[in-house]
Design an enzyme around this catalytic site. Sequence first.
Site, short mmCIF file in Angstrom:
data_model
loop_
_atom_site.label_atom_id
_atom_site.label_comp_id
_atom_site.label_asym_id
_atom_site.label_seq_id
_atom_site.Cartn_x
_atom_site.Cartn_y
_atom_site.Cartn_z
N LYS A 188 0.87 -1.17 0.00
CA LYS A 188 0.00 0.00 0.00
C LYS A 188 0.91 1.23 0.00
CE LYS A 188 -2.58 3.45 1.39
NZ LYS A 188 -2.02 4.80 1.63
N GLU A 264 8.19 1.18 12.07
CA GLU A 264 9.32 2.12 12.08
C GLU A 264 8.69 3.49 12.03
OE1 GLU A 264 11.57 4.90 10.97
OE2 GLU A 264 11.98 3.83 9.11
N CYS A 299 13.30 10.13 8.33
CA CYS A 299 12.92 9.67 9.67
C CYS A 299 14.07 9.80 10.66
CB CYS A 299 12.40 8.25 9.63
SG CYS A 299 13.55 7.05 8.90
N GLU A 398 7.92 15.63 16.38
CA GLU A 398 8.57 15.48 15.08
C GLU A 398 7.98 16.45 14.07
OE1 GLU A 398 10.03 11.82 12.30
OE2 GLU A 398 7.91 11.84 12.83
#
Length: 494
Positions: A188, A264, A299, A398
């Site tokens: 996906k 993750e 990330c 973040e």
Amino acid sequence: MDQSKINALRAQTVAAFDHLIDGKHVAASDGGRMNIVSPIDGTVLTTTAAGTKADMEAAIASARAAFEDGRWAGQPPAARKKVLLKWADLIEANALELAVLGVRDNGTEIGMALKAEPGSAAGTIRYYAEALDKLYGEIAATPSDILGMIHKEPVGVVGAIIPWNFPMMIGAWKLGPALAMGNSVVLKPSETASLSLMRMAELAHEAGLPPGVLNAVTGEGRVVGEAMGLSMDVDVLAFTGSGTTGRRLMEYAARSNMKRVYLELGGKSPNIVFADAPNLDEAAKVAAGGIFRNSGQVCVAGSRLLVEASIHDEFVAAVAKASEAMRVGDPLKVDTHIGAVNSDVQLRANLGFVDTAVSEGGQVITGGGRILEETGGYYMAPTLVTGVTRDATLSQKEVFGPVLGVTQFETEEEAVSLANSTVYGLAGAAWTSNLSRAHKMVRAVRTGVMHINTYGGADGTVPLGGVGQSGNGSDKSLHAIEKYVNLKTVWIKL
């Protein structure tokens, strides 16, 4: 890189993409389409199928059928290896086409994209292809009248949900080990960056991957992602993305078949600079690159800069100088250092973080705003904010954009305390000439990846995983294979 070749690929019309199910291109069951907007200039690049729950269920059913009849899992390791190596070769042969397509879709600067996307993906697929016929079971230490063995078996159907920042690279991190071990996979891709990954999946079938072994469904996460998460026929779910979505996927697993979920997630990675760093100018340049490349949409980006007080002003000035030397602009120009932010939504979120930082007492040293608005694209100047406290929003949340918060410290103990003051634990770094201190930092900073006198660049031979709310499990290296196998004990009375 040849700018003329890039320009020629850029001029090509991008065909519409449909799902890839059972080896065929399939439109959405209700005919729905999604516009794909290029962050380079804000124009519609092409469309993809807007997947439905029924579409995802069809893809999962195809993957299950392929696994159960053994068309891939039942092939000898050497046969699977041959297909995967051919796939890697095709990715490399089409590298520039794939990179340009991806840049038009997500805005990463071409210099980074060519290496990090098709280059990395081909290397990852090849790594697991070469590994798959070198993995052995185990013989247990048992009494002489018992034979104890441990077999490694594929789990079955793997669902992989891939983010928009590096779709090919991160997609390969899931696909390589999962397919090498004989599983079937349903992909996906992200709604805002699916094109290069969909093309990469097509190349897998050109390489000889049997129909149904790799299916890909485009669409909104709340529709097709939810259908994947709630499926009773997906055995493992591998996801890279936000913590909010990660929590939701864990809930879906609990509500369905208790599938294993590997995550993750986000990071707020500390880059710690001591006064005895071996080369402060080099550290400043690396610090700037470690947060501003790909517009901070990485990330493991070093988004928190922790600087020893005695060198704070000097070092901040050096980082500001390095960041101001980085050219922001059209990501398909070979001399561009920083490309576009992925979407208008992400750009607005980034700017909101800067406003919040200022309201909480931070000082913007450079950048801070949108630039090149006249292009129609989504560009932001590299932004450096000092005076960021331990509990400030910029220290705790973040951003996933080109925003670097700076906090100063006095002692080694304070540096560790600051580094460990968030819920995240994905990456980190320490710059020091003191060998003892370097080893202390490696042990003390709670993170999945720790750099010393560098930032970034770890290759596929070592794992990438987080602690805390940065996730679980590992991508990359032989350790990633552990996510996609079941261990079966065999106990034989002789």
